[in-house]
Design a protein around this motif. Sequence first.
Motif, PDB file in Angstrom:
ATOM      1  N   GLN A  75      92.138  68.501 -40.216  1.00  0.00           N
ATOM      2  CA  GLN A  75      92.207  67.419 -39.664  1.00  0.00           C
ATOM      3  C   GLN A  75      93.403  67.513 -38.525  1.00  0.00           C
ATOM      4  OE1 GLN A  75      89.663  64.700 -39.883  1.00  0.00           O
ATOM      5  NE2 GLN A  75      90.464  64.202 -37.704  1.00  0.00           N
ATOM      6  N   LYS A  76      94.649  67.791 -39.235  1.00  0.00           N
ATOM      7  CA  LYS A  76      95.750  68.056 -38.486  1.00  0.00           C
ATOM      8  C   LYS A  76      95.652  69.052 -37.438  1.00  0.00           C
ATOM      9  CE  LYS A  76     100.170  66.665 -40.241  1.00  0.00           C
ATOM     10  NZ  LYS A  76     101.014  66.989 -41.668  1.00  0.00           N
ATOM     11  N   ILE A  77      94.962  70.092 -37.603  1.00  0.00           N
ATOM     12  CA  ILE A  77      95.150  71.072 -36.450  1.00  0.00           C
ATOM     13  C   ILE A  77      94.172  70.869 -35.450  1.00  0.00           C
ATOM     14  CG2 ILE A  77      96.001  72.962 -38.224  1.00  0.00           C
ATOM     15  CD1 ILE A  77      92.683  73.603 -36.987  1.00  0.00           C
ATOM     16  N   LEU A  78      93.000  70.123 -35.714  1.00  0.00           N
ATOM     17  CA  LEU A  78      91.849  69.898 -34.982  1.00  0.00           C
ATOM     18  C   LEU A  78      92.323  69.746 -33.304  1.00  0.00           C
ATOM     19  CD1 LEU A  78      88.908  69.775 -35.240  1.00  0.00           C
ATOM     20  CD2 LEU A  78      88.932  67.106 -35.750  1.00  0.00           C
ATOM     21  N   PRO A  79      93.436  68.756 -33.145  1.00  0.00           N
ATOM     22  CA  PRO A  79      93.614  68.407 -31.608  1.00  0.00           C
ATOM     23  C   PRO A  79      94.311  69.633 -31.106  1.00  0.00           C
ATOM     24  CG  PRO A  79      94.803  67.029 -33.071  1.00  0.00           C
ATOM     25  CD  PRO A  79      94.230  67.919 -33.939  1.00  0.00           C
ATOM     26  N   PHE A  80      94.749  70.442 -31.869  1.00  0.00           N
ATOM     27  CA  PHE A  80      95.310  71.920 -31.408  1.00  0.00           C
ATOM     28  C   PHE A  80      94.293  72.912 -30.994  1.00  0.00           C
ATOM     29  CE2 PHE A  80      98.827  69.607 -33.362  1.00  0.00           C
ATOM     30  CZ  PHE A  80      99.914  69.720 -32.156  1.00  0.00           C
ATOM     31  N   ALA A  81      93.019  72.854 -31.629  1.00  0.00           N
ATOM     32  CA  ALA A  81      92.123  73.770 -31.412  1.00  0.00           C
ATOM     33  C   ALA A  81      91.354  73.833 -29.925  1.00  0.00           C
ATOM     34  CB  ALA A  81      91.262  73.619 -32.462  1.00  0.00           C
ATOM     35  N   ARG A  82      91.333  72.453 -29.586  1.00  0.00           N
ATOM     36  CA  ARG A  82      90.515  72.359 -28.347  1.00  0.00           C
ATOM     37  C   ARG A  82      89.481  72.798 -28.357  1.00  0.00           C
ATOM     38  NH1 ARG A  82      94.892  74.444 -24.914  1.00  0.00           N
ATOM     39  NH2 ARG A  82      96.545  74.186 -26.142  1.00  0.00           N
ATOM     40  N   GLY A  83      88.725  72.669 -29.307  1.00  0.00           N
ATOM     41  CA  GLY A  83      87.216  73.079 -29.123  1.00  0.00           C
ATOM     42  C   GLY A  83      87.155  74.847 -29.531  1.00  0.00           C
ATOM     43  N   ASN A  84      88.040  75.360 -29.782  1.00  0.00           N
ATOM     44  CA  ASN A  84      88.114  76.889 -29.717  1.00  0.00           C
ATOM     45  C   ASN A  84      88.036  77.321 -31.372  1.00  0.00           C
ATOM     46  OD1 ASN A  84      89.256  79.666 -30.185  1.00  0.00           O
ATOM     47  ND2 ASN A  84      89.741  79.712 -28.039  1.00  0.00           N
ATOM     48  N   LEU A  85      87.145  77.411 -31.914  1.00  0.00           N
ATOM     49  CA  LEU A  85      87.169  77.868 -33.344  1.00  0.00           C
ATOM     50  C   LEU A  85      87.927  78.781 -33.797  1.00  0.00           C
ATOM     51  CD1 LEU A  85      85.567  77.082 -35.983  1.00  0.00           C
ATOM     52  CD2 LEU A  85      83.800  78.565 -35.724  1.00  0.00           C
ATOM     53  N   GLY A  86      87.958  79.952 -33.075  1.00  0.00           N
ATOM     54  CA  GLY A  86      88.863  81.085 -33.352  1.00  0.00           C
ATOM     55  C   GLY A  86      90.274  80.789 -33.644  1.00  0.00           C
ATOM     56  N   ARG A  87      90.755  79.695 -32.625  1.00  0.00           N
ATOM     57  CA  ARG A  87      92.235  79.511 -32.707  1.00  0.00           C
ATOM     58  C   ARG A  87      92.311  78.262 -33.797  1.00  0.00           C
ATOM     59  NH1 ARG A  87      93.053  76.278 -27.713  1.00  0.00           N
ATOM     60  NH2 ARG A  87      93.064  78.253 -26.577  1.00  0.00           N
ATOM     61  N   ALA A  88      91.081  77.632 -34.058  1.00  0.00           N
ATOM     62  CA  ALA A  88      91.274  76.510 -35.138  1.00  0.00           C
ATOM     63  C   ALA A  88      91.478  77.630 -36.481  1.00  0.00           C
ATOM     64  CB  ALA A  88      89.980  75.811 -35.128  1.00  0.00           C
ATOM     65  N   LYS A  89      90.806  78.377 -36.756  1.00  0.00           N
ATOM     66  CA  LYS A  89      90.926  79.213 -37.960  1.00  0.00           C
ATOM     67  C   LYS A  89      92.393  79.823 -37.967  1.00  0.00           C
ATOM     68  CE  LYS A  89      86.304  80.915 -38.100  1.00  0.00           C
ATOM     69  NZ  LYS A  89      85.383  82.267 -38.013  1.00  0.00           N
ATOM     70  N   GLU A  90      92.825  80.343 -36.857  1.00  0.00           N
ATOM     71  CA  GLU A  90      94.034  80.874 -36.962  1.00  0.00           C
ATOM     72  C   GLU A  90      95.287  80.071 -37.313  1.00  0.00           C
ATOM     73  OE1 GLU A  90      94.829  83.869 -33.756  1.00  0.00           O
ATOM     74  OE2 GLU A  90      96.281  82.417 -33.109  1.00  0.00           O
ATOM     75  N   LEU A  91      95.033  78.753 -36.784  1.00  0.00           N
ATOM     76  CA  LEU A  91      96.019  77.766 -36.987  1.00  0.00           C
ATOM     77  C   LEU A  91      95.972  77.268 -38.531  1.00  0.00           C
ATOM     78  CD1 LEU A  91      95.743  75.559 -33.823  1.00  0.00           C
ATOM     79  CD2 LEU A  91      97.678  77.015 -34.520  1.00  0.00           C
TER      80      LEU A  91
END
Length: 334
Positions: free
Chosen positions: A193-209
């Motif tokens: 939930q916490k990283i969600l806003p920073f992912a901006r719809g990008n799953l690769g970035r979400a995973k990385e974060l």
Amino acid sequence: MKNFEYIIGQEAVREHLQHSLALNKISQAYMLSGEDGMGKKQMAEAFAKALLCEEREDGGDESCGNCHSCKQVESHNHPDLIYVTHNKPQLISVDEIREQVVGDVQIRPYQSKYKVYIIDEAELMNEQAQNALLKTIEEPPEYAVILLLTTNEQMMLQTVRSRCIKLSMVPLSDDQIMKALTQREHIPPVRAQKILPFARGNLGRAKELALSEEFEEKRTMYIRILSQLPGSSVYQWTDDIEKLAEDKKELASGFDLMEDWYRDVLLYKAGALREQLIYQDAFSKVAQGAGTYSFRQLQKNFEALSVAREQLKRQVRPQLILENLFTELRRTKE
Ligand SMILES: [Zn+2]
């Protein structure tokens, strides 16, 4: 797993490709565009795997996952699936295209009906390289399928673009990202939930974060720096700049964090509510920034960040990039 079934979202692209498999109407050149982390390669590999699968029946739109060919694709070992490689990090040269595509395509497939080429970061081809490729996509042998993956379609020659079926990857919804992170990566929902806003719809970035242990720590550091920057003295930042410059790879994602910060400050200044902000947990500091910076200066901060990103790509020394950037960000008005 390189099956279509495993891909989250991207229905439009997936349906297009699976539909062409089902109808057996395969085009010979495709251009898949989208940011890094959007799953272009995964999509291309799912398509390649289905094209090359030995067990796929006529009209089938998915690979079996079990045959010899599918196993070879999974292990990056299929003789008829060619990943175009390049020596220089920022260039795919004409020689590389001639050798790995133009020349190679004349050789018939070793074991399959198709021969599939994946050219990742296709925008790195210079004009000569693209023109060399153009001849192949204008008159390819019937078994050739060329998949161009790019983060920047605009860097491709119009003549190349017009020969390709163009497909664009789109940002995923927050629900899709949450589902992927919690169910597939087994990341605790609170963290996801916490990283969600920073992912901006990008799953690769979400995973990385989500998988980065340091993300929380890094984010806290950026909040400290960004909230103290306005009006500060240049000498105050020597240690922080040195620390940030050490890890060049992390710097680009640091710029993302900074951009999100100024986006929040700007939104709040323009009357947005707390719920609309990314840095909700640092709300009072965002509000303070909104009171300090002029609209014009915020605009200049965004410009300074995009200059910094460009410089990072052009291999400018990180220290220098950050010194210039911080000099601009310290100003509160022009
Ligand atoms: Zn198979």
